[in-house]
Each structure stands twice: as structure tokens, then as C-alpha cells.
Enzyme design. Sequence first.
Site, mmCIF file in Angstrom:
data_model
loop_
_atom_site.group_PDB
_atom_site.id
_atom_site.type_symbol
_atom_site.label_atom_id
_atom_site.label_comp_id
_atom_site.label_asym_id
_atom_site.label_seq_id
_atom_site.Cartn_x
_atom_site.Cartn_y
_atom_site.Cartn_z
ATOM 1 N N GLY A 244 -66.621 26.602 -55.464
ATOM 2 C CA GLY A 244 -68.025 26.534 -55.860
ATOM 3 C C GLY A 244 -68.293 26.493 -57.353
ATOM 4 N N PRO A 287 -61.162 25.830 -55.516
ATOM 5 C CA PRO A 287 -62.019 24.841 -56.179
ATOM 6 C C PRO A 287 -61.804 23.441 -55.629
ATOM 7 C CG PRO A 287 -60.138 25.395 -57.566
ATOM 8 C CD PRO A 287 -60.050 26.291 -56.360
ATOM 9 N N GLY A 288 -62.867 22.709 -55.445
ATOM 10 C CA GLY A 288 -62.759 21.302 -55.042
ATOM 11 C C GLY A 288 -63.390 20.441 -56.124
ATOM 12 N N TYR A 330 -79.035 15.178 -51.733
ATOM 13 C CA TYR A 330 -79.260 16.452 -52.458
ATOM 14 C C TYR A 330 -80.175 16.304 -53.669
ATOM 15 C CZ TYR A 330 -74.686 17.248 -50.201
ATOM 16 O OH TYR A 330 -73.641 17.325 -49.326
ATOM 17 N N CYS A 357 -80.288 -1.029 -46.453
ATOM 18 C CA CYS A 357 -81.653 -1.232 -45.957
ATOM 19 C C CYS A 357 -82.329 0.103 -45.772
ATOM 20 C CB CYS A 357 -81.623 -1.991 -44.651
ATOM 21 S SG CYS A 357 -81.281 -3.697 -44.944
ATOM 22 N N GLU A 358 -82.752 0.678 -46.854
ATOM 23 C CA GLU A 358 -83.338 2.009 -46.801
ATOM 24 C C GLU A 358 -84.006 2.258 -48.161
ATOM 25 O OE1 GLU A 358 -81.596 4.392 -44.266
ATOM 26 O OE2 GLU A 358 -82.347 6.274 -45.063
HETATM 27 N N1 LLP Z 1 -63.978 26.528 -49.831
HETATM 28 C C1 LLP Z 1 -64.838 26.420 -48.804
HETATM 29 C C2 LLP Z 1 -64.668 27.263 -47.635
HETATM 30 C C3 LLP Z 1 -65.893 25.500 -48.861
HETATM 31 O O1 LLP Z 1 -66.730 25.418 -47.848
HETATM 32 C C4 LLP Z 1 -66.028 24.664 -49.996
HETATM 33 C C5 LLP Z 1 -67.111 23.670 -50.070
HETATM 34 C C6 LLP Z 1 -65.103 24.792 -51.043
HETATM 35 C C7 LLP Z 1 -64.095 25.743 -50.928
HETATM 36 C C8 LLP Z 1 -65.146 23.937 -52.280
HETATM 37 O O2 LLP Z 1 -66.312 24.047 -52.990
HETATM 38 P P1 LLP Z 1 -66.441 23.295 -54.414
HETATM 39 O O3 LLP Z 1 -65.473 23.952 -55.362
HETATM 40 O O4 LLP Z 1 -66.098 21.867 -54.218
HETATM 41 O O5 LLP Z 1 -67.861 23.472 -54.797
HETATM 42 N N2 LLP Z 1 -70.956 17.861 -50.040
HETATM 43 C C9 LLP Z 1 -71.527 18.800 -50.968
HETATM 44 C C10 LLP Z 1 -70.626 19.985 -51.186
HETATM 45 C C11 LLP Z 1 -70.308 20.753 -49.928
HETATM 46 C C12 LLP Z 1 -69.335 21.851 -50.195
HETATM 47 C C13 LLP Z 1 -68.925 22.511 -48.940
HETATM 48 N N3 LLP Z 1 -67.922 23.484 -49.107
HETATM 49 C C14 LLP Z 1 -71.833 18.114 -52.289
HETATM 50 O O6 LLP Z 1 -71.598 16.914 -52.403
HETATM 51 O O7 LLP Z 1 -72.358 18.741 -53.206
#
Ligand code: LLP
Length: 428
Positions: A244, A287-288, A330, A357-358
Site C-alpha cells: 500500500g 509492496p506492489g 478510480y 465506445c464509451e
Molecule cells: N497485499 C495485499 C493483500 C493486497 O491486497 C494488495 C493490493 C497489496 C499487497 C499491494 O498493494 P500496493 O503496494 O500495490 O498498493 N487496482 C487498484 C489497486 C488494488 C490493490 C489491491 N490490493 C489500483 O489500480 O489502484
Amino acid sequence: MSFNPFPIKNHQLYIGEHTVSSLAQQFGTPLYIMDEALMRHQMRLFKQNFKHKFINTEVAYASKAFLNLAMCRMVDEEGLHLDVVSGGELYTAKQAKYPMDKIIFHGNHKTRDELQLALDYKVGLIVLDNPFEMDTIQHLHPIQPVPVLLRVNPGIEAHTHDYIATSRLDSKFGMSIFSDETLDLIEQLNQSEHFDFKGLHCHIGSQIFDGTSFVKEIQALLQYVKRVFDEKGIEIEILNLGGGFGVQYTAEDHAIDLEATLPQLLDTVYSETLRLNLQMPTIIIEPGRSIVANAGITAYTIGATKQTPSGKEYVFVDGSMADHIRTALYQAKYEAALVDRMNEMADHHYTLAGRACESGDILIHDCLLPKVEINDILCVFSTGAYHYSMSSNYNRLLKPAVIFVNEDAIRIVNKRETYEDLLTQDRL
Ligand code: LLP
């Protein structure tokens, strides 16, 4: 000036040693371009700053942000664990020969087949969301005790978009720490011969800029760890704090300062654990976005413009919400640039629109650019996370290719889709 982490030479935008326009010419548009060096840099930044003399730590990459075979290999090479949330992500990791004992398998509703696959592959940790998953695994009669965490919800409100906040009290994720059912479930997991209960997981949301939300999360979790120990005599070996960490999309955003925040989180873990007189847990983060978002851009070709009677100026590109959904979904904000005219004043206000188309298919609502010309190559910045992974074939549009650029090296890591690809699953 837009937020741009990449070099500019002779008015041209570069990724590694290549101009973006030469990449667009070579591989076509729309094109996802990812700077491999930048992704590796972020992974190392996490590894180096999430260390503590007295605490075991692990960093897991949250693969939902961006995943393919090449990414699995890179995550392995950099020594990170891998968080997956579906059979598809798990299968991809397996095919990439990513070590299964470093997989953390999440999800609020894993199917029986997915859980079976996870048992067959012997994944490192399964994060259970609810008692139904416990039952399902028991019915699968695992040969060895299954290492599990339980996802809990501490009810921390992080300031982020509603759709990506995950820890409010009525969230669909995890078990509330305020419910006795959760304590009972922990006790059952700890007693069951089918499980090796290791600890707790929590994820309070995504795109969080305020480090104090994480500090509150740690305090709430450790309080709960104490309660589990005091009331049930169960020690928690692993605490997974989720991901996050907020990133910068536009010049106005302030990314979370990882070098300051990560050590601070571990200091909090250390002092709170000592204060509560608990055993020091292993701490995992996931982290993602913060690993891949800024490393990616999407290159498009400008094909047309249109002015409405009210004076609104549209710029049409050859992509759409099918490769860029975050604005529509979002209300996310992005910035763009004309990659061969980086020196020119961005003083025109355009609405950057896609070709789906939106009416809602807008990539950037107020897009500041120099006066555009047809065939200009435009790039949208910070599209490395949740773009390719959330792309679709809406309108039977083709998914773009993804390339990794590392200094002078370029490789295609996802081929551009073809019309034939679209029909592979169709049957008459
Ligand atoms: N761990 C868990 C259990 C999660 O559910 C998530 C994200 C992460 C780690 C990684 O979070 P990050 O570091 O990437 O913020 N599609 C949305 C984001 C959905 C995130 C869901 N879970 C967007 O494009 O903002």
C-alpha cells in the site's frame, strides 16, 4: 512540468539508452514500456531499507500490480518473496520456475481448485481469509500441515480511494479483530493437525501516503497478538503488514518516503513488541505499486483531434480504457508528454480520450501538452502498476505489447495480441 523519472536529451524522452519514439517505431503503439533498472532499483530499495538488527524481515512483491514470466524471474533474482491472489498468478510463477516455498497465497475467496493447486505446489504460506477456507483445506486432506496466516482486519482507516481501502470495519477482507469468532478460529487453526499456524496478515489499503497509518496498523496488530497470547497462549511467529505504499503519479503527489518510513515501521515493531513483552515476530511487507508504477509508461500515437461547440478539445490516441482503466475506475490522475518535443511549453489543455465506445473512456481529463500534431507520439507516465494487469479486450481491442528496457537491452516480455489471439477461445 509533469512528473517524469526518465532522462531527456535533445528534447527527446529516453528509457534506458533508447528514445521512446524509436521504441514506439520499432514495436508499434500502444506500447507498455517498463524500465527494468528502475524496477530492480525499487526492489533493492525495499530490501535495503526494510532491515533491522533484531527482527527477521521479508519483502514480497504483490504480483497483482504487474505479472508475467519475466517479472517472476526478476523478482526471484532480486531475492523477493512473491504474493499471488489467484490460480492464474500462481501458475505463472510456477511456469517461471519461481521457488514455491517463497509464495504467499492470498484472496478473500480462493476456490477449492486453487487451494488444491497451492497444496500440490507446496506454497510457502496460504493466507486464510475466513473459516470456509479452513474447512475447504481440511476436506482436501493435506499430507503435511499447511503453513498458514490468518488475515485480520484491525479497522484502520487509511486515507485512500474508497475502492482500494480494504480495512474498514465492513470490508470484505479478513476477520475482524473485534470479533470473538476470530480468536476461536485462531485457536482451531493452532490445534488442527492439518495446519501449521504461523501468524497474522493485514493490508490496510493501497496508495497510502501517510506513514502514521502503518504505525497505527502495527500498534493495533501487536495489541491483538498480545490478546491472542494472553487469552489463548498462542505465540505469533509471523506478522505480514501488507502493501500500500503510495507513489507519485503527478507533480502534485508526494510519494511516501520509503527510506524514512520503512525503518520507522520496524522501529515501531521493535519497541511495541518489547513494551508488550512479546516474542519478536518475523515481519513481511508486500509492496506492489511502489515497485513498478513509476518504471512504466504507455506510448500512444495521436491519430485525431476534435473540438466540441463548447470549446472542449479532444485528442484521440490509439489506446483506450481497455489498456488504461484507472482513470475511469478510480478517477485517477495522470500526466502525459509528447516524447519528441519535451522542450516545448505544455500550455494547451486537452481531454485525452481513447477509442472505446464509451463516453467515460478518458485517459486524462485535463491534459497539458504543447499544441499536438497528428502522428505525435505521446506517453502517459506512471502506468507500470495495475495497467497491464487490469487490461481487457473490451470492444475486442487488442492488448498492447509489454517491453522491458534495461540500459541498451530491450526484450519483448508480452507479445502484442493479434486478431487470431482473440479467437483462440471462441467456438461455434
Ligand atoms: N497485499 C495485499 C493483500 C493486497 O491486497 C494488495 C493490493 C497489496 C499487497 C499491494 O498493494 P500496493 O503496494 O500495490 O498498493 N487496482 C487498484 C489497486 C488494488 C490493490 C489491491 N490490493 C489500483 O489500480 O489502484
